[in-house]
Design an enzyme around this catalytic site. Structure first.
Site, short mmCIF file in Angstrom:
data_model
loop_
_atom_site.label_atom_id
_atom_site.label_comp_id
_atom_site.label_asym_id
_atom_site.label_seq_id
_atom_site.Cartn_x
_atom_site.Cartn_y
_atom_site.Cartn_z
N GLU A 77 36.53 46.56 38.76
CA GLU A 77 37.86 46.28 38.35
C GLU A 77 37.84 46.16 36.56
OE1 GLU A 77 41.43 42.99 39.67
OE2 GLU A 77 39.49 42.29 40.00
N ASP A 78 37.27 45.51 36.13
CA ASP A 78 37.04 45.16 34.73
C ASP A 78 35.69 46.30 33.87
OD1 ASP A 78 38.43 43.30 35.91
OD2 ASP A 78 36.62 41.61 36.05
#
Ligand code: MN
Length: 724
Positions: A77-78
């Site tokens: 996600e990051d």
């Protein structure tokens, strides 16, 4: 940071000697690299979070892959370190776990109450691998421990979500330790005053509690030592949220709640559990009705223990739980404990573990959980599917639903503008079947293009189907009117009702009234989008036209001198130059039928007499004023099924027995109505048959003639001309 890693590795070695330390170190390195420079809300380096999550996972006793996934869980996600990179470095299993956790992370708290239930269900339904849920719980637990660094509003949202979704799931999975901590951390955000009141109250009484529990512990352990029962006693104050609930349920302050303390005795065997119970009841007076045997009848989530509440010194009640070490592990770690016993599960093992959870969930039958379980069962086994919108909203659809269903479930405007869809980031066919956890993005255009007619057949939900029909009803009005009008006119002509419908105001109005349409366009539109069937309309028109025709004929018969037999319907069949709706009759000499070229002759007193253009009685030059041009009414459908015009046929035959009957059989086979038929022998081996038949026009008559010519013994067939 090194300390933290070393600590983690130590814990791993202790918990799980077979763990692949090298792989875990590599996962740490990747995560540290990927999150380099990122900070948490409290200013710490980001990597602290995944390492802490991994620690919780180690506590749960999960395997190497789960620990690695815990370390990498925020990468997809990051950071730039995505699925492919994880898969290449750590294998598909780890990548799948991280991907699963990322998806669960999209679960979003929503203010609508029903959403919680869906979210919990989805949580369980979409995790193909139980480890995904456990890693996600660990992730949430560490986040909950650091709630205080979030902005206040976010704190409350996250806390509510934790209370409503994560804690109940931990409970269902029997992981009481995680459940308690999640509940207490959430309560702290949701009702800080209530929370502090309890904390302060407990603090104030802590000496008292300590002393109280110490006394009890000593007394029980002394007794058990005498009896030579190996045991481990822990005495504690109950967790805050359980006290909080009691206070609310019983409307009491903290000082009025007595059974705040609890003692736990852990022994080796089940038999010892019951022995200990006996000794405890010897030492303290039990409160009747408070003894529960969860060993013989485990709780739905698998929890096993003996519970009893007894009166201590000074009359203060307290609860004692008695269980074996194994039961204790189950009570603390639930599903994870089960996992722990089956280290190094392969794929098949995982399926077994999951089957076990299903059984456990199925077995949960307390009323509180009944609905929940009923729903979960449905999910795990079939007819619902949960998908995400790109924003993270969960939409619950029936199994087999397509992106079109989803689009209409979101809003009809979304459905009507839909041009395509992406599933999990890739363009996909709009009739794909949605799967649990799919992230579905509906692609739309600015203007509503409208659905395609095929969609009605593709969609699974009635809601979508109705909305699509609705659209065609509303948006395609012009098109519906045009289509409907064409369909209706064609059918009216085919049934010879065209004029009857359009020219008879009564029929027209009756028809619209009957189906509650205000205008004829509404009727067309309804036919166009399928709101009403043509058959219905036609039947109604037919009934009306026939009724009115019968009535008119009766009136005509009464008012007019009896006209010739074949003229009764002529008014609707022929247009005569310069005269509207004149009384028309067909000349008997040439019996014209539709398709023949015709002329009209103004008779004295009987209207216009229609002759075939080539009739021998037509002499235009002799009286040009009385001969008028005439045409067959174009709007009159000339349909083969409905014969309306009489004409004469002359059939020349050989004299042969049976030829007359062959002719009548053929006429019947062609469904031709016969008015008169006569046969004459010409005495020289030949004969002639004369017949008056009803036909719709020349086309039908030509067919008939060629059929008659095929009869054995028939020499020729001609139309009768000038019999007189
Ligand atoms: Mn995280």
């Amino acid at each position: 940071m090194q300390d933290k890693l070393d600590f983690l590795i130590e814990r791993v070695k202790k918990q799980n000697p077979q763990a692949n330390i090298k792989k875990i170190r590599a996962a740490y390195e990747c995560a540290a690299h990927a999150h380099e420079g990122q900070k948490r809300k409290n200013g710490e380096p980001y990597i602290i979070h995944p390492v802490s999550v991994a620690e919780i996972i180690v506590e749960m006793g999960l395997d190497t892959d789960s620990i690695c996934a815990g370390l990498l869980h925020d990468c997809i996600e990051d950071t730039a370190f995505g699925y492919k990179e994880i898969e290449n470095k750590f294998g598909t299993a780890v990548a799948e776990l991280v991907d699963g956790v990322t998806r669960l992370g999209m679960l979003r708290y929503s203010k609508e109450q029903e959403q919680f239930e869906d979210l919990r269900k989805m949580f369980l339904a979409m995790a193909k691998d139980i480890r995904v849920i456990l890693i996600k719980l660990a992730d949430r637990l560490h986040n909950a421990r650091t709630f205080q660094y979030l902005p206040e509003r976010k704190q409350r949202d996250k806390a509510l979500e934790t209370m409503e979704i994560y804690a109940p799931i931990a409970h269902r999975l029997g992981m009481s330790r995680i459940k308690w901590e999640l509940e207490d951390l959430s309560l702290k955000c949701l009702d800080p005053i209530g929370y502090n009141e309890i904390v302060e109250g407990l603090k104030a009484q802590s000496e008292q509690h300590e002393e109280f529990l110490k006394g009890i512990t000593e007394r029980i352990s002394g007794k058990l030592a005498e009896a030579h029962i190996e045991n481990h006693i822990s005495a504690r104050v109950k967790h805050i949220y359980s006290i909080y609930r009691k206070m609310y349920a019983q409307h009491k302050t903290i000082n009025e709640i007595y059974d705040i303390c609890a003692v736990r005795v852990i022994v080796d065997t089940v038999a010892d559990c019951y022995n200990v119970l006996g000794y405890v009841h010897d030492l303290y007076k039990p409160i009747p009705g408070r003894f529960k045997d969860y060993i013989s009848t485990p709780k739905p989530n698998g929890y096993q223990s003996l519970h009893t509440t007894v009166i201590g010194r000074a009359g203060i009640p307290f609860e004692i739980q008695i269980r074996t070490a194994e039961m204790h592990k189950m009570a603390e770690y639930g599903v994870a404990a089960h996992w722990k016993y089956k280290q190094g599960l392969d794929r098949k093992g995982n399926e077994q573990a999951f089957a076990w959870i299903r059984q456990m969930l199925e077995a949960q039958q307390d009323t509180e959980a009944e609905d929940f379980i009923k729903n979960i069962k449905v999910d795990l086994f079939a007819d619902e599917v949960f998908v995400f919108t790109p924003k993270g909203d969960v939409v619950n659809m029936p199994a087999g639903a397509t992106p079109i269903d989803l689009a209409y479930a979101i809003h009809s405007a979304v459905g009507n503008r839909m041009t395509g869809c992406k599933i999990n980031g890739r363009i996909a066919p709009i009739d794909s079947q949605l799967k649990n956890g799919d992230i579905v993005e509906i692609l739309t255009s600015k203007e509503a293009r409208g659905p395609s007619r095929d969609w009605v057949k593709i969609v699974k939900t009635t809601e979508a189907r109705n909305k699509i029909k609705q659209w065609f009803k509303k948006e395609c009005r012009e098109e519906n009117i045009t289509n409907g009008r064409e369909d209706l006119d064609r059918e009216l002509r085919a049934n010879l009702l065209y004029n009857g419908f359009y020219e008879n105001g009564e029929v027209f109005k009756n028809t619209l009234d009957k189906f509650s349409f205000n205008t004829v366009d509404e009727l067309y539109a309804a036919i166009g989008y399928g709101g009403i069937t043509l058959t219905k309309v036609i039947n109604k028109v037919k009934d009306d036209v026939n009724r009115i025709r019968r009535a008119n004929e009766q009136v005509e018969r009464q008012n007019q001198p009896q006209p010739e037999r074949r003229t009764s319907k002529s008014t609707t069949g022929v247009v005569v130059e310069g005269i509207d709706n004149c009384l028309v009759k067909f000349a008997r000499c040439c019996t014209p039928i539709p398709g023949d070229e015709i002329v009209g002759f103004v008779t004295r007193g009987y209207g216009v007499s229609i002759h075939r253009r080539d009739c021998s009685n037509v002499h235009i030059d002799e009286d040009p004023d009385r001969w008028l041009s005439a045409w067959w009414d174009e709007d009159m459908a000339m349909d083969d099924r409905t014969a309306r015009f009489s004409t004469g046929l002359q059939i020349s035959t050989r004299s042969r027995i049976g030829v007359l009957s062959d002719v009548t059989v053929t006429l019947a086979a062609c469904k031709i109505n016969v008015h008169e038929i006569s046969a004459r022998d010409l005495n020289d081996g030949f004969g002639v048959i004369n017949a008056m038949v009803d036909v719709a026009g020349v086309h039908q008559l030509d067919n008939l003639i060629s059929r008659l010519r095929q009869i054995k013994g028939v020499l020729d067939v001609t139309r009768t001309v000038d019999t007189n």
